[in-house]
Write a protein that holds these residues in place. Structure first.
Motif, PDB file in Angstrom:
ATOM      1  N   ARG A 132       0.835  -1.200   0.000  1.00 41.47           N
ATOM      2  CA  ARG A 132       0.000   0.000   0.000  1.00 41.47           C
ATOM      3  C   ARG A 132       0.876   1.258   0.000  1.00 41.47           C
ATOM      4  O   ARG A 132       0.586   2.233  -0.682  1.00 41.47           O
ATOM      5  CB  ARG A 132      -0.907   0.001   1.229  1.00 41.47           C
ATOM      6  CG  ARG A 132      -1.969  -1.082   1.197  1.00 41.47           C
ATOM      7  CD  ARG A 132      -3.050  -0.797   2.223  1.00 41.47           C
ATOM      8  NE  ARG A 132      -2.511  -0.643   3.568  1.00 41.47           N
ATOM      9  CZ  ARG A 132      -2.265  -1.659   4.384  1.00 41.47           C
ATOM     10  NH1 ARG A 132      -2.477  -2.900   3.988  1.00 41.47           N
ATOM     11  NH2 ARG A 132      -1.786  -1.448   5.591  1.00 41.47           N
ATOM     12  N   GLU A 136       0.654   3.956  -2.991  1.00 43.14           N
ATOM     13  CA  GLU A 136       0.215   5.304  -2.646  1.00 43.14           C
ATOM     14  C   GLU A 136       1.298   6.339  -2.955  1.00 43.14           C
ATOM     15  O   GLU A 136       1.001   7.484  -3.306  1.00 43.14           O
ATOM     16  CB  GLU A 136      -0.171   5.351  -1.167  1.00 43.14           C
ATOM     17  CG  GLU A 136      -1.471   4.590  -0.889  1.00 43.14           C
ATOM     18  CD  GLU A 136      -1.804   4.533   0.599  1.00 43.14           C
ATOM     19  OE1 GLU A 136      -1.289   5.391   1.340  1.00 43.14           O
ATOM     20  OE2 GLU A 136      -2.571   3.637   0.990  1.00 43.14           O
ATOM     21  N   THR A 139       1.307   6.487  -7.207  1.00 45.79           N
ATOM     22  CA  THR A 139       0.110   6.768  -7.983  1.00 45.79           C
ATOM     23  C   THR A 139      -0.375   8.164  -7.647  1.00 45.79           C
ATOM     24  O   THR A 139      -0.087   8.707  -6.594  1.00 45.79           O
ATOM     25  CB  THR A 139      -1.015   5.751  -7.694  1.00 45.79           C
ATOM     26  OG1 THR A 139      -1.282   5.733  -6.296  1.00 45.79           O
ATOM     27  CG2 THR A 139      -0.637   4.371  -8.172  1.00 45.79           C
ATOM     28  N   GLN A 141      -3.819   9.075  -7.951  1.00 43.89           N
ATOM     29  CA  GLN A 141      -5.275   9.035  -8.019  1.00 43.89           C
ATOM     30  C   GLN A 141      -5.876  10.117  -7.127  1.00 43.89           C
ATOM     31  O   GLN A 141      -5.373  10.380  -6.034  1.00 43.89           O
ATOM     32  CB  GLN A 141      -5.797   7.665  -7.544  1.00 43.89           C
ATOM     33  CG  GLN A 141      -5.376   6.509  -8.444  1.00 43.89           C
ATOM     34  CD  GLN A 141      -6.147   6.483  -9.739  1.00 43.89           C
ATOM     35  OE1 GLN A 141      -7.152   7.181  -9.881  1.00 43.89           O
ATOM     36  NE2 GLN A 141      -5.680   5.719 -10.695  1.00 43.89           N
ATOM     37  N   GLN A 167      -5.921  -3.824  -2.042  1.00 43.26           N
ATOM     38  CA  GLN A 167      -5.769  -3.322  -0.679  1.00 43.26           C
ATOM     39  C   GLN A 167      -4.770  -4.149   0.123  1.00 43.26           C
ATOM     40  O   GLN A 167      -4.557  -3.910   1.301  1.00 43.26           O
ATOM     41  CB  GLN A 167      -7.123  -3.315   0.022  1.00 43.26           C
ATOM     42  CG  GLN A 167      -8.092  -2.296  -0.571  1.00 43.26           C
ATOM     43  CD  GLN A 167      -9.458  -2.356   0.082  1.00 43.26           C
ATOM     44  OE1 GLN A 167      -9.862  -3.379   0.638  1.00 43.26           O
ATOM     45  NE2 GLN A 167     -10.185  -1.262   0.024  1.00 43.26           N
ATOM     46  N   TYR A 209      -5.586   0.120  -8.393  1.00 44.20           N
ATOM     47  CA  TYR A 209      -5.460   1.548  -8.107  1.00 44.20           C
ATOM     48  C   TYR A 209      -5.731   2.389  -9.344  1.00 44.20           C
ATOM     49  O   TYR A 209      -6.470   3.363  -9.305  1.00 44.20           O
ATOM     50  CB  TYR A 209      -4.055   1.853  -7.566  1.00 44.20           C
ATOM     51  CG  TYR A 209      -3.932   1.634  -6.071  1.00 44.20           C
ATOM     52  CD1 TYR A 209      -3.964   2.707  -5.198  1.00 44.20           C
ATOM     53  CD2 TYR A 209      -3.781   0.366  -5.552  1.00 44.20           C
ATOM     54  CE1 TYR A 209      -3.850   2.516  -3.830  1.00 44.20           C
ATOM     55  CE2 TYR A 209      -3.670   0.160  -4.190  1.00 44.20           C
ATOM     56  CZ  TYR A 209      -3.708   1.238  -3.331  1.00 44.20           C
ATOM     57  OH  TYR A 209      -3.609   1.035  -1.993  1.00 44.20           O
ATOM     58  N   PRO A 216      -5.767   5.689  -3.063  1.00 44.93           N
ATOM     59  CA  PRO A 216      -4.765   5.815  -2.015  1.00 44.93           C
ATOM     60  C   PRO A 216      -5.377   6.231  -0.683  1.00 44.93           C
ATOM     61  O   PRO A 216      -6.247   7.107  -0.631  1.00 44.93           O
ATOM     62  CB  PRO A 216      -3.826   6.906  -2.544  1.00 44.93           C
ATOM     63  CG  PRO A 216      -3.948   6.785  -4.036  1.00 44.93           C
ATOM     64  CD  PRO A 216      -5.390   6.442  -4.274  1.00 44.93           C
TER      65      PRO A 216
END
Length: 220
Positions: A132, A136, A139, A141, A167, A209, A216
């Motif tokens: 994760r 995060e 990306t 997003q 996840q 994602y 995120p």
């Protein structure tokens, strides 16, 4: 029994990794090459189960070599990328290329051998929390709600499985949450990867994602 190819341009590092792997009773063959071009050629010439790929290589980078191997070798190996830093600017690119995860070069001997065993079983070698954190970090997003209708080529159940994979949830936990067997989860994953032309669980995480199934910071 597992065959491993070690790719690193530093002779001492490469030799040390290979020597360590040769001590594992279930690793039957270990070979060494020093650059990306040689890695691609070795993967085309002989079938390997796992490739330990340094990211920073002279000439063809570890990322480019990973993409080449996973795209063009008929029965591609699982690729573990090697990096000096826990958040490396190239790690996300490696995941997108289809690598099964990454290891730090100062990892413990036991962790190295265990990582090889884990990826041969189709899993990612690093913990969900690290997955994760990496995704995060790399990306971009927007912080909006996940899109339940993303990836229309998937069934609703397949989207749910992919969301949980994104996840960082393991197969056994997914099975418990969805009240199905772990074998059923693996079947869903196989179909997801086939429909989306994915090569690894890591690519499935990235797809979750990038498609908006997971955003995120979203809790599990």
């Amino acid at each position: 029994m597992t065959r491993v190819l070690v790719v690193d341009d530093q002779d001492l590092v490469r030799a040390g990794l290979a020597a360590l792997l040769r001590t594992a009773p279930d690793i039957t063959e270990v070979s060494e090459v020093r650059d990306g071009e040689a890695a691609v050629e070795a993967a085309r010439r002989q079938r390997w189960d796992v490739v330990l790929m340094d990211i920073r290589l002279p000439g063809m980078s570890g990322i480019a070599a990973t993409e080449e191997i996973l795209a063009k070798v008929p029965e591609p190996p699982h690729v573990i990328v090697l990096t000096t830093f826990d958040i490396d600017e190239y790690v996300y690119a490696a995941l997108r290329a289809g690598a099964s995860g990454f290891l730090l070069k100062d990892t413990s001997p036991r962790r190295l051998v265990e990582a090889v065993r884990v990826v041969t079983q189709g899993e990612m070698l690093f913990a969900p929390a690290v997955t994760r954190r990496l995704v995060e970090a790399y990306t971009r997003q927007p912080a909006s709600a996940a899109d339940p209708e993303a990836l229309p080529e998937l069934t609703a159940r397949e989207r749910e499985v992919l969301r949980l994979v994104g996840q960082g949830v393991g197969n056994d936990t997914i099975a418990g949450r969805l009240h199905v067997t772990e074998g059923t989860v693996k079947t869903h994953l196989h179909r997801i990867m086939s429909k989306l032309s994915l090569n690894s669980r890591a690519q499935a995480v990235v797809m979750a994602y990038e498609s908006g199934l997971v955003v995120p910071g979203q809790s599990r």
